[in-house]
Design a protein around this motif. Structure first.
Motif, PDB file in Angstrom:
ATOM      1  N   ALA A   1       0.604  -0.735   0.226  1.00  0.00           N
ATOM      2  CA  ALA A   1       0.275  -0.382  -0.104  1.00  0.00           C
ATOM      3  C   ALA A   1       1.149   1.271   0.400  1.00  0.00           C
ATOM      4  CB  ALA A   1      -1.266  -0.028   0.839  1.00  0.00           C
ATOM      5  N   GLY A   2       0.377   2.361  -0.783  1.00  0.00           N
ATOM      6  CA  GLY A   2       1.537   4.176  -0.850  1.00  0.00           C
ATOM      7  C   GLY A   2       0.228   4.220  -2.461  1.00  0.00           C
ATOM      8  N   PRO A   3       0.454   5.512  -2.552  1.00  0.00           N
ATOM      9  CA  PRO A   3      -0.034   5.852  -3.598  1.00  0.00           C
ATOM     10  C   PRO A   3       1.680   5.947  -4.840  1.00  0.00           C
ATOM     11  CG  PRO A   3       0.635   8.229  -1.600  1.00  0.00           C
ATOM     12  CD  PRO A   3       0.963   6.313  -0.973  1.00  0.00           C
ATOM     13  N   PHE A   4       1.903   5.966  -4.312  1.00  0.00           N
ATOM     14  CA  PHE A   4       2.940   6.326  -5.328  1.00  0.00           C
ATOM     15  C   PHE A   4       3.640   4.644  -5.528  1.00  0.00           C
ATOM     16  CE2 PHE A   4       4.803  10.011  -3.634  1.00  0.00           C
ATOM     17  CZ  PHE A   4       4.324  11.093  -4.418  1.00  0.00           C
ATOM     18  N   ASN A   5       4.085   3.617  -4.968  1.00  0.00           N
ATOM     19  CA  ASN A   5       4.372   2.514  -5.451  1.00  0.00           C
ATOM     20  C   ASN A   5       3.868   1.423  -6.289  1.00  0.00           C
ATOM     21  OD1 ASN A   5       4.748   2.717  -3.015  1.00  0.00           O
ATOM     22  ND2 ASN A   5       3.535   1.367  -1.687  1.00  0.00           N
ATOM     23  N   GLN A   6       2.602   2.185  -6.870  1.00  0.00           N
ATOM     24  CA  GLN A   6       1.995   0.931  -8.601  1.00  0.00           C
ATOM     25  C   GLN A   6       2.305   2.722 -10.122  1.00  0.00           C
ATOM     26  OE1 GLN A   6      -1.458   0.206  -9.782  1.00  0.00           O
ATOM     27  NE2 GLN A   6      -0.566  -1.896  -9.960  1.00  0.00           N
ATOM     28  N   VAL A   7       3.394   2.157 -10.230  1.00  0.00           N
ATOM     29  CA  VAL A   7       3.140   3.707 -11.180  1.00  0.00           C
ATOM     30  C   VAL A   7       3.545   3.515 -12.653  1.00  0.00           C
ATOM     31  CG1 VAL A   7       6.085   3.675 -10.663  1.00  0.00           C
ATOM     32  CG2 VAL A   7       4.782   5.907 -12.117  1.00  0.00           C
TER      33      VAL A   7
END
Length: 273
Positions: free
Chosen positions: A259-265
């Motif tokens: 989980a984390g807003p930058f962990n899938q780009v």
């Protein structure tokens, strides 16, 4: 009996030839000593390769510090002044070594990658510059970069800062800056000619260590997936001309997205003749 003996002799001879013939070993894309340890592909139908890049100067003593803004608070959204201190590293110098010839290389030399909210970086060749910041809460990651855009990876080469801009700024991302976080860097933009042969895959990981038994980065390039268990730069080879789609994900040892807003780009780049 002569015919029977000849037939038996022929069969024995064929068996002997088959047994002595060396067996062809199937080779997965990018099957080098380094990649066999650190990278695996889940599908091997295409010639696409991901190979660990080696041979760059390490710059172990290089350091980057943010001097201004000093508090992380900016009163009003506008052009903000950023002042960095660079130690044991020369901005605008050309990085020495063969990788500068093999990869897309900046003629302006070594620089700072300035990444705001995990958006595509801006490159800065001077330690002081202005950036336009809208009101709100922003998350800055800046690190030193070689002239061919490979990040310098040590504990002092990166700045991580939460910036609060304007009155009562709201944090729409909700990033925990102490949690495991993935920051995308390269590839970026359009590549042409010789630069299309070797694309640099590079990223920063914060608050975690990649390993065979722990967290990893899952890289999906044009639909082909690689599992990366070592934080290092990599070469992408064998890409076709045109648009290339890349997705990076920070995953746990079970392959689940952390989980984390930058962990899938997901990013796209373009290759042209």
């Amino acid at each position: 009996m002569r015919t029977s003996y000849s037939s038996i002799l022929l069969v024995v001879t064929l068996i002997g030839i088959t047994a002595c013939k060396p067996q062809k070993k199937e080779k997965l894309e990018g099957d080098t000593t380094e990649e066999a340890v650190t990278v695996s592909s889940e599908n091997a139908e295409t010639p696409l390769e991901l190979i660990k890049l080696e041979g760059s100067p390490s710059y172990e003593a290089a350091a980057l510090e943010l001097q201004s803004p000093g508090t992380g608070t900016i009163a009003k959204g506008s052009d903000a002044d950023f002042v960095f201190q660079v130690n044991n590293y020369e901005l605008k110098a050309q990085t020495k070594g063969p990788n500068a010839e093999m990869l897309a290389n900046s003629g302006k030399g070594q620089h700072i990658h300035f990444i705001l909210d995990n958006q595509p970086y801006s490159a800065h060749y001077e330690p002081q510059f202005k950036k336009e910041l809208p009101d709100g809460v922003h998350h800055l990651v800046a690190f030193l970069s070689r002239s061919y855009h490979e990040s310098v990876k040590n504990k002092n080469s990166v700045v991580v800062r939460k910036l609060e801009v304007g009155e009562n700024p709201k944090d729409s991302l909700g990033l925990d800056m102490k949690a495991p976080t993935l920051i995308y860097s390269r590839p970026k933009g359009t590549y042409s000619g010789k630069d299309t042969e070797n694309l640099l895959l590079d990223f920063f990981v914060l608050n975690t260590v990649l390993s065979e038994d722990g967290n990893k980065v899952r890289a999906t390039i044009n639909g082909k997936t690689f599992m990366i268990s070592e934080w290092a730069p990599y070469l992408i080879k064998g890409l076709p001309m045109g648009e290339v789609t890349l997705q990076l994900e920070l995953v746990d040892n079970q392959g689940n997205l952390i989980a984390g807003p930058f962990n899938q780009v997901t990013r796209t780049v373009t290759l042209e003749q």
